[in-house]
Design a protein around this motif. Structure first.
Motif, short mmCIF file in Angstrom:
data_model
loop_
_atom_site.label_atom_id
_atom_site.label_comp_id
_atom_site.label_asym_id
_atom_site.label_seq_id
_atom_site.Cartn_x
_atom_site.Cartn_y
_atom_site.Cartn_z
N GLU A 619 14.34 6.21 -5.40
CA GLU A 619 13.22 5.78 -6.24
C GLU A 619 12.59 4.52 -5.67
O GLU A 619 11.37 4.36 -5.62
CB GLU A 619 13.67 5.53 -7.69
CG GLU A 619 14.04 6.79 -8.45
CD GLU A 619 12.93 7.86 -8.36
OE1 GLU A 619 11.76 7.51 -8.56
OE2 GLU A 619 13.24 9.02 -8.04
N GLU A 620 13.45 3.63 -5.20
CA GLU A 620 13.01 2.39 -4.55
C GLU A 620 12.07 2.69 -3.39
O GLU A 620 11.02 2.08 -3.24
CB GLU A 620 14.23 1.65 -3.97
CG GLU A 620 14.93 0.76 -4.92
CD GLU A 620 14.14 -0.52 -5.09
OE1 GLU A 620 13.70 -1.06 -4.06
OE2 GLU A 620 13.95 -0.95 -6.22
N LYS A 622 10.41 5.46 -2.80
CA LYS A 622 9.15 6.08 -3.26
C LYS A 622 8.19 5.02 -3.77
O LYS A 622 7.00 5.03 -3.47
CB LYS A 622 9.44 7.09 -4.38
CG LYS A 622 10.06 8.38 -3.85
CD LYS A 622 10.19 9.38 -4.99
CE LYS A 622 11.03 10.58 -4.57
NZ LYS A 622 11.56 11.33 -5.69
N LYS A 623 8.75 4.07 -4.53
CA LYS A 623 7.90 3.01 -5.08
C LYS A 623 7.30 2.16 -3.95
O LYS A 623 6.12 1.83 -3.95
CB LYS A 623 8.72 2.10 -6.02
CG LYS A 623 8.58 2.50 -7.49
CD LYS A 623 9.10 1.40 -8.40
CE LYS A 623 10.57 1.61 -8.67
NZ LYS A 623 11.30 0.52 -9.26
N GLN A 626 4.47 3.88 -2.34
CA GLN A 626 3.25 3.83 -3.16
C GLN A 626 2.58 2.47 -3.08
O GLN A 626 1.37 2.34 -2.98
CB GLN A 626 3.60 4.12 -4.62
CG GLN A 626 3.57 5.60 -4.93
CD GLN A 626 4.18 5.91 -6.27
OE1 GLN A 626 4.57 5.01 -7.02
NE2 GLN A 626 4.29 7.18 -6.58
N ARG A 627 3.44 1.44 -3.09
CA ARG A 627 2.95 0.07 -3.10
C ARG A 627 2.29 -0.30 -1.76
O ARG A 627 1.37 -1.09 -1.68
CB ARG A 627 4.15 -0.85 -3.35
CG ARG A 627 3.83 -2.22 -3.87
CD ARG A 627 5.12 -2.94 -4.24
NE ARG A 627 6.08 -2.95 -3.16
CZ ARG A 627 7.37 -2.64 -3.28
NH1 ARG A 627 7.88 -2.28 -4.45
NH2 ARG A 627 8.19 -2.66 -2.24
#
Ligand code: AMP
Length: 633
Positions: A619-620, A622-623, A626-627
């Motif tokens: 998840e880290e 993926k975030k 995105q960022r």
């Protein structure tokens, strides 16, 4: 005879086949035995034969072609062109060999050469070959850490360096890098020979260690140096290449087998005869540079064009103007270079008289179809995709227009070259896969002449790196491949953690080690991500020792990582993007899931995640994606 017949003979009757091919070169003492395969997978070609690469590349041509051009060294960086005949090459190589002897270099000693594409780099290589010293050319784009690693592995008696290289008009001093590498190395060379072009006059000499080429060149005058006749299997050179660990592998080549393989390939693959001209845009620091800028063309008495500079300077027509001026028959370059040229007007190609040019060969990385089509349309000549590795030393998959031109199929480098017994096998069972099925590309030993003989000083690593992957004793190329119904092979990428940036092979582990050298970094994972221009670029995911959400600190850390890599490994390895995360995805046994990371970074399915230790880590990532990256774009 067509390709199929000659290929079959090279596989079914290797001793008869290679015994005949060996006649293409000069032997001081002919071989006693064509092949000794008593210790598989080690093999010795042309046992008992005595020969010399320098003699074959230079002396042998003097009676017939002393006044013919041997080497044309063009630099659009320094604005110089040197046209060197075989007679002049003989004189300069002898003088260089005399200098080597004066500096205490002898047969079997290693010499590290750290120079850009300039004539003296070629003289230095041939001079080593003449006296039986083992050269190891280190690509000028590599920085001090890389140079130090190679020095410690090869333990050279001498390091030969240019004062500086140039790129896009900017001087890149080599001497400070040499000094730094010597300071870092556990076993620095006792002597350093600086070949100065007056680019970086400010560097002070280290007393007792540094020697000046121009001074010594004057001192030796036109001294001649006897050729050292080497047994065919003595080492000729080492060329370091990246693997899955941080320590590069010293690919070791022999003398006789290499010369015979090059002579054969110049005829059957590159279709270049004595007196004709070949232009390879490679750097002398790569395998292509060794084989097709230096030894291959010279061994057959052709002219080799060597180029230092950018492909679009002074304009994007520079390479084609050289083809026109020197009547180049066969040109050899890389897909990345063509992708760079594709950004310029096609007229830069079309305005030149390329009537002598017969083929363009491209190697070192996958050749994408749009690029192949573009250059094919622009040139109106066959564009031949060539698959090989530093380890093979000459093409492993190719078309052979000098023997039997088969239709080009874009996306495929074609068929196994002569002497290469290749298969595509299932990774698990080792059984050969059918047409259209993906498998690992392997070579059944004995490897043909010209391929590596071992890893320098490390037979065990040679076995474990290449021959330990399957039950059967097979050389793994570490590339995925697929074959179609007609036998054309397609390469699908590496099976290991090696990435290919603009045709430069880099180990992700090497870059990870370098990133981790930046003090703020706790841990780093490096992957290769698709890039339109360079094929792949390195991308970093890193955790910090002291996690911070402060944007400035994160950017500073990310920039620091990029700088560290550039300084230790060179600009080729500089990460395109750096993402800072709080955790990296790993298996329960602690292995980094680089493949999943790579898939996510390319917007693909991350695959089997059943072994993932901490789902939050994904998840880290993926975030972070995105960022956007903290550094790079
Ligand atoms: P190097 O030893 O630096 O030449 O890198 C060899 C690797 O580059 C191979 O194992 C392949 O992964 C890749 N490579 C070289 N030539 C080709 C090609 N024509 N098509 C696809 N990949 C290639």
């Amino acid at each position: 005879m067509g390709y199929e017949d000659v290929y079959r003979r090279s596989i079914d009757e290797p001793e008869a086949f290679w015994g005949e091919e060996a006649r293409a070169i000069h032997w001081h003492v002919p071989p006693r035995q064509v092949l000794d395969y008593s210790k598989p997978p080690f093999r010795r070609w042309f046992v008992g034969g005595q020969t010399n690469l320098c003699y074959n590349a230079v002396d042998r041509h003097l009676p017939e072609r002393a006044d013919q051009l041997a080497l044309v060294a063009v630099s659009t960086e320094t604005g110089t062109t040197r046209e060197i005949s075989y007679r002049e090459l003989h004189r300069d190589v002898n003088a260089f060999a005399a200098i080597l002897l004066r500096l205490g270099v002898g047969r079997g000693d290693r010499v590290v050469i750290y120079m850009p594409n300039m004539a003296e780099a070629v003289f230095a290589m041939l001079a080593c070959a003449r006296i039986g010293a083992i050269h190891s050319v280190v690509f000028g784009g590599f920085a001090a850490h890389n140079l130090a690693l190679r020095i410690d592995d090869a333990q050279p008696k001498l390091l030969i360096a240019a004062d500086a290289g140039m790129r896009g008009g900017k001087v890149i001093p080599y001497k400070p890098l040499v000094d730094e590498a010597c300071a870092k190395a556990a076993t620095p060379p006792p002597k350093v020979l600086i070949v100065s072009r007056g680019l970086d006059p400010a560097e002070p000499k280290v007393a007792g260690r540094d020697e000046d080429y121009a001074t010594l060149r004057q001192a030796v005058g036109d001294e001649q140096v006897d050729v050292a006749w080497l047994e065919s299997n003595e080492p000729s050179y080492l060329l370091y290449t990246s693997g899955t660990t941080g320590k590069p592998k010293g690919v070791q080549r022999d003398v006789g087998g290499y010369a015979v393989a090059l002579a054969l390939s110049m005829r059957t693959v590159f279709d270049v005869a004595p007196g004709q001209v070949m232009f390879s845009t490679s750097d002398v620091g790569w395998a292509v540079g060794h084989s097709y800028n230096v030894y291959g063309p010279l061994i057959v008495g052709a002219t080799s064009v060597l180029y230092e500079g950018l492909p679009f300077h002074p304009d994007a027509g520079i390479w084609w103007s050289l083809c026109e001026k020197y009547g180049v028959r066969t040109m050899f370059s890389s897909p990345t270079a063509i992708r760079v040229l594709k950004k310029h007007d096609v007229d830069f190609i079309r305005r030149h008289d390329l009537s002598k040019l017969r083929y363009l060969f491209l190697a070192g990385e996958p050749l994408d179809e749009p690029t192949a089509h573009w250059i094919n349309d622009a040139l109106g000549k066959p564009v031949i995709d060539n698959y090989w590795q530093t380890e093979t030393g000459w093409p492993a998959l190719t078309l052979l227009p000098g023997l039997d031109m088969k239709p080009v199929k874009f996306g495929s480098p074609g068929f196994p070259n002569l002497g290469y017994r290749m298969k595509v096998i299932d990774e698990g069972t080792g059984a050969e896969v059918g047409p259209g099925e993906k498998g690992v590309l392997v070579i059944q030993p004995p490897l043909p002449p010209g391929c590596m003989t071992t890893i320098w000083n490390d037979d065990a690593r040679f076995l474990s790196s290449y021959f330990s992957h399957f039950k059967e004793l097979l050389y793994s190329s570490l590339d995925w491949a697929i074959r179609d119904e007609q036998g054309y092979t397609f390469i699908l990428g590496r099976t290991d953690d090696v990435i290919n940036v603009a045709g430069h092979r880099l180990g992700t582990r090497e870059i990870e080690e370098s990133v981790s050298g930046f003090p703020a970094v706790a841990e780093a994972a490096v992957i290769g991500v698709n890039d339109e221009l360079k094929g792949q670029v390195p991308v970093v995911f890193a955790t910090l020792r002291q996690a911070t959400e402060e944007p400035h600190e994160r950017v500073r850390a990310a920039e620091g990582m990029r700088r560290t890599v550039e300084q230790s490994l060179g600009a080729v390895a500089r990460p395109a993007r750096v993402y800072i995360v709080n955790a990296l995805p790993k298996t329960r046994s602690g292995k980094l899931l680089r493949r999943s990371l790579q898939a996510l970074a390319q917007g693909a399915d991350p695959g089997d995640l059943s072994t993932l230790d901490d789902p939050n880590a994904l998840e880290e990532v993926k975030k972070a994606l995105q960022r956007g990256p903290e550094a790079g774009n």
